[in-house]
Design an enzyme around this catalytic site. Structure first.
Site, mmCIF file in Angstrom:
data_model
loop_
_atom_site.group_PDB
_atom_site.id
_atom_site.type_symbol
_atom_site.label_atom_id
_atom_site.label_comp_id
_atom_site.label_asym_id
_atom_site.label_seq_id
_atom_site.Cartn_x
_atom_site.Cartn_y
_atom_site.Cartn_z
ATOM 1 N N GLU A 1 -54.469 1.294 120.728
ATOM 2 C CA GLU A 1 -54.856 1.119 119.429
ATOM 3 C C GLU A 1 -53.719 -0.069 118.759
ATOM 4 O O GLU A 1 -52.581 0.083 118.851
ATOM 5 C CB GLU A 1 -54.672 2.271 118.694
ATOM 6 N N ASN B 1 -56.625 10.202 117.758
ATOM 7 C CA ASN B 1 -56.399 11.236 117.318
ATOM 8 C C ASN B 1 -56.839 11.981 116.170
ATOM 9 O O ASN B 1 -56.650 13.130 115.851
ATOM 10 C CB ASN B 1 -54.869 11.193 117.237
ATOM 11 N N HIS C 1 -50.271 1.381 120.037
ATOM 12 C CA HIS C 1 -50.219 2.486 120.268
ATOM 13 C C HIS C 1 -50.876 2.719 121.761
ATOM 14 O O HIS C 1 -52.110 2.833 121.960
ATOM 15 C CB HIS C 1 -51.187 3.680 119.283
HETATM 16 P P1 NAI Z 1 -39.553 10.717 125.196
HETATM 17 O O1 NAI Z 1 -38.628 11.934 124.478
HETATM 18 O O2 NAI Z 1 -39.963 10.979 126.437
HETATM 19 O O3 NAI Z 1 -38.659 9.789 124.968
HETATM 20 C C1 NAI Z 1 -37.797 9.007 123.984
HETATM 21 C C2 NAI Z 1 -36.513 8.241 124.267
HETATM 22 O O4 NAI Z 1 -36.106 7.700 123.171
HETATM 23 C C3 NAI Z 1 -35.550 9.157 125.044
HETATM 24 O O5 NAI Z 1 -35.119 8.648 126.262
HETATM 25 C C4 NAI Z 1 -34.539 8.999 124.010
HETATM 26 O O6 NAI Z 1 -33.093 9.240 124.562
HETATM 27 C C5 NAI Z 1 -34.703 7.931 123.390
HETATM 28 N N1 NAI Z 1 -34.210 7.810 122.099
HETATM 29 C C6 NAI Z 1 -34.105 8.831 120.999
HETATM 30 N N2 NAI Z 1 -33.534 8.202 119.867
HETATM 31 C C7 NAI Z 1 -32.974 6.911 120.168
HETATM 32 C C8 NAI Z 1 -32.506 5.942 119.348
HETATM 33 N N3 NAI Z 1 -32.063 6.040 118.150
HETATM 34 N N4 NAI Z 1 -32.258 4.686 120.006
HETATM 35 C C9 NAI Z 1 -32.780 4.431 121.298
HETATM 36 N N5 NAI Z 1 -33.297 5.384 122.015
HETATM 37 C C10 NAI Z 1 -33.535 6.521 121.558
HETATM 38 O O7 NAI Z 1 -40.621 10.508 124.044
HETATM 39 P P2 NAI Z 1 -42.106 9.842 124.527
HETATM 40 O O8 NAI Z 1 -43.008 11.061 124.747
HETATM 41 O O9 NAI Z 1 -41.876 8.930 125.516
HETATM 42 O O10 NAI Z 1 -42.614 9.307 123.258
HETATM 43 C C11 NAI Z 1 -41.706 8.240 122.377
HETATM 44 C C12 NAI Z 1 -42.750 7.675 121.335
HETATM 45 O O11 NAI Z 1 -43.997 7.523 121.725
HETATM 46 C C13 NAI Z 1 -42.950 8.566 120.159
HETATM 47 O O12 NAI Z 1 -42.976 7.913 119.044
HETATM 48 C C14 NAI Z 1 -44.218 9.450 120.475
HETATM 49 O O13 NAI Z 1 -45.033 9.831 119.195
HETATM 50 C C15 NAI Z 1 -45.094 8.275 121.060
HETATM 51 N N6 NAI Z 1 -46.267 8.531 121.824
HETATM 52 C C16 NAI Z 1 -46.089 9.563 122.760
HETATM 53 C C17 NAI Z 1 -47.096 9.896 123.371
HETATM 54 C C18 NAI Z 1 -47.146 10.982 124.514
HETATM 55 O O14 NAI Z 1 -48.002 11.626 125.051
HETATM 56 N N7 NAI Z 1 -45.622 11.386 125.033
HETATM 57 C C19 NAI Z 1 -48.289 9.215 123.526
HETATM 58 C C20 NAI Z 1 -48.350 8.059 122.574
HETATM 59 C C21 NAI Z 1 -47.345 7.911 121.879
#
Ligand code: NAI
Length: 510
Positions: free
Chosen positions: A156, A194, A144
């Site tokens: 993490e 968190n 994480h």
């Molecule tokens: P984001 O929405 O910016 O990016 C997600 C990406 O995954 C998108 O480019 C999308 O096209 C792609 N995607 C969606 N479904 C897919 C699939 N089936 N196969 C391949 N690619 C796929 O999201 P973000 O913010 O980068 O978050 C991603 C993960 O990281 C989530 O699990 C979130 O909970 C976790 N996370 C986010 C944080 C944040 O502050 N944004 C911090 C720590 C963890």
């Protein structure tokens, strides 16, 4: 404990904010990194953002042309999941949905070698549940990162029920090799950061809901007296209320509606209004060009006192005595077992013990004015005070004059139990104590996580050691008595340290 070798291929799935950041961390550590996204446009955007970052670093002279060329050459955009088959570690950072994550990871698992590690960057889903949906749950763990991943040091390392200790060890060593600060924890709701951070928002929201002070005043107290980098309201405005409220709600629901994590109607109202914070132009504060930032309520200048007597032991607030002498005030000290009072020109003032000043007077205690905990009484620029309805006339002004003579900005709040910093710190430490008690993480890792993940000025357990677990526990008991709520119950481990007098940390505090 061996880290992955820089020769190992790393695969990242999801080229959004987190995926593109994690790619840079692995590229910077010398790996080849394959990046896949289901949406070709998202992949292109992710690659472009990584390119742009490296170009900026090159232009600023932070990296040389050879490093720039080397890093960009090791980034391998992948058209299909099959391109990830040779990876030693796959890190998933796609949409936060268990079914979608399990389905994509199941597909990629079938292509990978049997020793490959599958890591998820999930913030809120159960790593145990993701592992259980795959064929080799022992190879599945949480990794994480925090946003922005290239800049924030904390990672993490989350072990699910079936995660093998070797996999967790390899990820820990790899994160270290990637110049990150790894901490280990079990797969429980919110992991460390968190979960332990919830009271920082929760207590501020409750103080505002109870109209203890304005958001600007509470933020100023958290920053200038508490040493926090940002106040809770400006931080929630920055994170976005939709995101912050969703995390609180998810932790609250995952922990079976434990009242400790209860979301705030104030925040829900902001979400309902679309006042999401900075990104929407309005949250607790207005943003945009002509926005006028409200000022904290600072007490007007009050006369300098002449007669200071310290009765008993002020505990964590003891540095006030020297500070007063340094300010040219005459300070007399009288021994008195069990007392902790500052007499300022005949007015009794005390560090909050979780009771309101009114409660203290009703209990027969002379202190009609209470002051708040501070990160550093000697160096801090502000202090919060509250006076009882029935305090003697002029008492608040007398206490204000004392703290002003010490060079502090005095912020006055309503006479609420535990004031701002004391109740926030007590609740953060209480949460951290439960994390340790329940075997989610060690005391050292819990504090390390809060200092590195959310920039706290001091780990909550190190803070409890400084204040004394007995004092923290008394504050919690008094809050519980004042509110009659389970929310303020003491963690069993806090009670234990209060009774045995031992610190949480036996080594250097974090
Ligand atoms: P984001 O929405 O910016 O990016 C997600 C990406 O995954 C998108 O480019 C999308 O096209 C792609 N995607 C969606 N479904 C897919 C699939 N089936 N196969 C391949 N690619 C796929 O999201 P973000 O913010 O980068 O978050 C991603 C993960 O990281 C989530 O699990 C979130 O909970 C976790 N996370 C986010 C944080 C944040 O502050 N944004 C911090 C720590 C963890």
């Amino acid at each position: 404990m061996n880290a992955l070798s820089p020769q190992d291929l790393i695969a990242v799935i999801g080229a959004g904010a987190m995926g593109s950041g994690i790619v840079q961390v692995a590229l910077n550590a010398g790996h080849r990194v394959a990046l896949y996204d289901a949406a070709p446009a998202a992949l292109a955007k992710g690659v472009a953002s990584i390119d742009a970052t490296y170009r900026r670093l090159l232009e600023k002279g932070k990296i040389d042309a050879a490093t720039h060329a080397d890093r960009t050459a090791r980034l391998l955009p992948a058209a299909t999941l099959a391109d990830l088959a040779d990876a030693a570690l796959v890190i998933e950072a796609i949409v936060e949905n268990l079914d979608i994550k399990a389905s994509v990871l199941g597909e990629v698992e079938a292509l990978l070698g049997e020793h490959a590690i599958i890591a998820t960057n999930t913030s809120s889903l159960s790593v145990t549940a993701i592992g259980a949906r795959l064929k080799r749950p022992a190879q599945v763990a949480g990794l994480h990162f925090f946003n922005p991943a290239p800049l924030l040091p904390l990672v993490e390392i989350v072990s699910g029920k079936a995660t093998s200790p070797e996999v967790a060890d390899t990820l820990f060593a790899t994160a270290l090799a990637w110049k990150k600060t790894p901490v280990r924890c079990a797969s429980t709701p919110g992991f460390i950061v968190n979960r332990v951070a919830r009271p920082f928002y929760g207590e501020a929201l409750r103080l505002l809901a109870d109209r203890a002070a304005s958001a600007a005043t509470i933020d100023a107290i958290l920053r200038d007296a508490g040493g926090f980098r940002m106040g809770a309201f400006e931080l929630m405005d920055l994170i976005g209320h939709d995101v912050n409220y969703a995390v609180t709600k998810s932790v609250y629901d995952a922990l079976y509606q434990d009242p400790r994590y209860k979301p705030s109607l104030l925040q829900k109202d902001l979400v309902d209004a679309g006042w999401l914070g900075r990104k929407s132009g309005q949250g607790f504060y207005p943003y945009g060009e002509n926005a006028v930032r409200p000022e904290p309520a600072v007490a007007p200048d009050a006369p300098r006192p002449s007669n200071i007597i310290i009765e008993g032991d002020l505990g964590v607030a003891a540095p006030l005595a020297q500070l007063a002498r340094d300010a040219g005030l005459e300070v007399a000290v009288t021994e008195a077992a069990g007392r902790a009072l500052l007499w300022i020109d005949g007015v009794a003032v005390a560090l909050t013990d979780g009771r309101s000043a009114l409660r203290r007077l009703a209990d027969g205690d002379p202190a009609g004015v209470v002051f708040d905990l501070a990160f550093d009484y000697a160096g801090g620029s502000a202090i919060a005070l509250a006076a009882a309805d029935l305090a003697q006339s002029g008492a608040l002004q007398t206490a204000t004059g004392f703290f002003q003579a010490l060079g502090k900005r005095v912020l006055v709040v309503e006479d609420v139990p535990g004031l701002v910093i004391m109740r926030t710190v007590a609740m953060l430490a209480n949460e951290a104590a439960d994390v340790v008690q329940q075997g989610v993480a060690s005391a050292g890792d819990t504090d390390l996580a809060m200092v590195n993940g959310v920039n706290y000025p001091r780990g909550p357990l190190a803070w409890a050691d400084l204040v004394g677990a007995a004092t923290v526990q008394r504050v919690l008991a008094n809050l519980a008595a004042a509110y009659g709520e389970d929310r303020y119950r003491s963690a069993p481990l806090m009670l234990r340290h209060a009774l045995n007098g031992r610190p949480f940390h036996t080594g250097e505090p974090v």
